[in-house]
Design a protein around this motif. Structure first.
Motif, PDB file in Angstrom:
ATOM      1  N   PHE A  52      15.674 -40.415  23.314  1.00 32.63           N
ATOM      2  CA  PHE A  52      16.835 -39.563  23.890  1.00 32.63           C
ATOM      3  C   PHE A  52      18.488 -39.728  23.383  1.00 32.63           C
ATOM      4  O   PHE A  52      19.446 -38.958  23.460  1.00 32.63           O
ATOM      5  N   GLY A  55      10.814 -44.200  25.163  1.00 36.91           N
ATOM      6  CA  GLY A  55      12.060 -42.198  25.532  1.00 36.91           C
ATOM      7  C   GLY A  55      13.688 -42.920  25.935  1.00 36.91           C
ATOM      8  O   GLY A  55      14.169 -41.769  24.771  1.00 36.91           O
ATOM      9  N   VAL A 110      13.952 -41.116  31.662  1.00 34.04           N
ATOM     10  CA  VAL A 110      13.340 -42.222  31.293  1.00 34.04           C
ATOM     11  C   VAL A 110      14.031 -43.431  31.541  1.00 34.04           C
ATOM     12  O   VAL A 110      13.428 -44.429  31.565  1.00 34.04           O
ATOM     13  N   THR A 170       7.341 -38.126  27.280  1.00 43.95           N
ATOM     14  CA  THR A 170       7.667 -38.841  26.027  1.00 43.95           C
ATOM     15  C   THR A 170       7.210 -40.398  26.399  1.00 43.95           C
ATOM     16  O   THR A 170       6.516 -40.877  25.406  1.00 43.95           O
ATOM     17  N   PRO A 189      16.281 -35.210  30.677  1.00 39.83           N
ATOM     18  CA  PRO A 189      15.101 -36.611  29.644  1.00 39.83           C
ATOM     19  C   PRO A 189      15.672 -37.971  30.012  1.00 39.83           C
ATOM     20  O   PRO A 189      14.834 -39.280  30.235  1.00 39.83           O
ATOM     21  N   LEU A 190      16.829 -37.957  29.184  1.00 42.98           N
ATOM     22  CA  LEU A 190      17.472 -39.415  29.011  1.00 42.98           C
ATOM     23  C   LEU A 190      17.344 -40.048  30.506  1.00 42.98           C
ATOM     24  O   LEU A 190      16.914 -41.417  31.169  1.00 42.98           O
ATOM     25  N   GLY A 225      10.669 -36.238  29.973  1.00 44.53           N
ATOM     26  CA  GLY A 225      11.135 -37.501  29.880  1.00 44.53           C
ATOM     27  C   GLY A 225       9.829 -38.040  30.053  1.00 44.53           C
ATOM     28  O   GLY A 225       9.567 -39.675  30.010  1.00 44.53           O
ATOM     29  N   TYR A 277       9.296 -46.271  28.487  1.00 43.71           N
ATOM     30  CA  TYR A 277      10.825 -46.052  29.418  1.00 43.71           C
ATOM     31  C   TYR A 277      11.965 -46.298  27.828  1.00 43.71           C
ATOM     32  O   TYR A 277      12.847 -45.555  27.481  1.00 43.71           O
TER      33      TYR A 277
END
Length: 252
Positions: free
Chosen positions: A172, A168, A207, A157, A203-204, A154, A165
């Protein structure tokens, strides 16, 4: 619970819409909660990782010793993996200086190795098979690696790749929607799709968590990490009350 029915159930919840909503909230909480301890309290990444690692170890051991599925215990353990994953990834990426790309590559390798050894040892990585101490150890180790990988991915990315953010989160989110489509309209392994979705929700959450608490100048909303964490925790508690969590049927 009837003994025969209890023995036919695993110690992880059924994978439903409620499961994924709570999972995303838990991963976001891991980001804001981890940053609150390491940054807001200024304890640093190493000490914070040590604190969360102890909490993680206690939660996992309690989970393994439990005789049946307990929703609050399960999600407490998930949250513990997300917080230790946040500070551990930040320590590796920033304090050790291996960078986001290096951290992502290292953690991806550890995650794939964990899944490989798990499959070679027990013959399956299907989460419905998680009912024995050995399978639970593999399960939680794999989850810890996936949560740590998600933090590094995250950050990579949003920062290095320059998506920010919001960018990203859109990326995701789109990948998760693609997995949903694959689940319903392809014959891809549901076990493979589950782990792919489980990994991508981290990662979702990373971010989204950064978007909530990072400065406006950095593309965030500059919310208090404590307030954001408390709100997410309340959302998880409400979701557990609204979306009843049941144990998944054990794989045979």
């Amino acid at each position: 619970m009837n003994k025969t029915l209890e023995e036919s159930l695993s110690k992880v919840p059924q994978v439903t819409l409620g499961f994924w909503l709570i999972k995303i909230a838990a991963t976001t909480l891991g980001e804001t909660g981890g940053d609150a301890v390491s940054m807001s309290l200024q304890l640093g990444y190493l000490l914070s990782t040590g604190i969360f690692a102890v909490i993680f170890a206690v939660a996992v051991l309690t989970q393994i010793r439990a005789r049946q599925f307990h929703p609050v215990l399960y999600w407490t353990t998930i949250i513990a993996t997300t917080t230790v994953g946040t500070t551990l990834a930040d320590f590796a990426d920033r304090s050790l200086g291996i960078g986001y790309a290096g951290g992502t590559a290292l953690l991806l390798s550890l995650l794939l190795l964990s899944l490989f050894v798990w499959h070679r040892t027990l013959g399956t990585v299907d989460v419905a098979s998680v009912s024995s101490p050995k399978s639970e150890m593999f399960y939680w180790l794999t989850i810890m690696f996936s949560q740590t990988l998600g933090t590094a991915l995250g950050d990579w990315t949003a920062d290095t790749a320059g998506l920010g953010y919001s960018g990203g989160a859109l990326l995701f989110g789109a990948l998760l929607l693609a997995l949903v489509a694959a689940y319903y309209w392809t014959r891809l392994s549901h076990t493979l799709l589950f782990w792919a979705a489980f990994i991508l929700t981290r990662p979702l959450g990373a971010v989204v968590g950064d978007f909530l608490d990072k400065p406006v100048s950095a593309g965030g909303m500059a919310l208090s990490r404590y307030a954001a964490s408390a709100t997410l925790l309340a959302f998880i508690a409400l979701s557990l009350a609204l979306f009843r969590q049941r144990a998944a049927a054990r794989a045979h």
